[in-house]
Enzyme design. Sequence first.
Site, PDB file in Angstrom:
ATOM      1  NE  ARG A   1      -4.236   1.511   1.945  1.00 44.66           N
ATOM      2  CZ  ARG A   1      -4.272   2.293   2.927  1.00 44.66           C
ATOM      3  NH1 ARG A   1      -3.672   2.790   3.905  1.00 44.66           N
ATOM      4  NH2 ARG A   1      -5.010   3.570   2.947  1.00 44.66           N
TER       5      ARG A   1
ATOM      6  CB  ILE B   1      -5.903   5.718  -0.878  1.00 49.19           C
ATOM      7  CG1 ILE B   1      -5.488   4.066  -1.271  1.00 49.19           C
ATOM      8  CG2 ILE B   1      -5.140   5.972   0.534  1.00 49.19           C
ATOM      9  CD1 ILE B   1      -3.985   3.747  -0.574  1.00 49.19           C
ATOM     10  CB  SER B   2     -10.878   3.242  -0.171  1.00 44.82           C
ATOM     11  OG  SER B   2     -11.235   4.083  -1.109  1.00 44.82           O
ATOM     12  CD  GLN B   3     -11.199   2.199   7.304  1.00 48.06           C
ATOM     13  OE1 GLN B   3     -12.561   3.491   7.161  1.00 48.06           O
ATOM     14  NE2 GLN B   3     -11.428   1.456   8.437  1.00 48.06           N
ATOM     15  N   PRO B   4      -8.473   0.567   4.341  1.00 47.67           N
ATOM     16  CG  PRO B   4      -5.705  -0.451   4.937  1.00 47.67           C
ATOM     17  CD  PRO B   4      -7.161   0.407   4.589  1.00 47.67           C
TER      18      PRO B   4
END
Length: 213
Positions: free
Chosen positions: A33, A59-62
């Site tokens: 990431r 960027i989205s949260q995992p």
Amino acid sequence: MNEDYRKIELIMALRNQGIRDRAILEAIERTPREMFLGPVFQPMAYSDQALPIACGQTISQPFVVAFMTDRLKLNKRCKVLEIGTGSGYQAAILSPLCRRVYTMERYRTLALEAGERFKQLGLGNITQMVGDGYKGWPNQSPFDRIIVTAAAKEVPEALADQLAVGGIMIIPLEDTSMNQDLVRITRSEKGYAYETLLPVRFVPLVEGVARES
Ligand code: SAH
């Protein structure tokens, strides 16, 4: 703490939050990431949070990436459309889990950077387009799965049309009080069925290709 340790901690946290699909956890484990982030945010790559990227996007949260991927119920035969390439991280997670990913982004800058990452990671089944996700990708449709990673007020009609019968779409939808929920839409011969999955917070889906200086 080194990066591998942080990564294992993240995977364990995702498992504890109900992400049990081994192929998804493996994709997350194998995808660096930090490569999808600018130098300032790289040290936070394995904390479970959304982070800023270029062009005022995120960027989205995992966990949200894992959750959306899980609820898409992918298989290796699926042709997937993603709206909102952003950093490319979500597309990189989808890549090993399906046949082909078509990903659209309205910022050329983001699309170019994401394309470099796909190349470096050898992700050969991702096809990109700079374009307006509201219109979808008509000449590649129908899609078995559609994942929208920006929030809309309603489901764009073109996307509903381009979803195959038997297909699944996941999209964050905003209600009148500006709250967002992830909604899963399943298309059958009888029509579209809706399920609300999870409250979320995404950047807005914006119409048209971005003007960049
Ligand atoms: N999936 C991304 C998340 C990016 S945030 C990742 O993993 O990093 C959402 C992205 O959607 C932003 O990059 C934004 O520019 C893009 N976007 C918003 N509206 C769009 C539209 N109409 N068409 C294509 N992309 C759009």
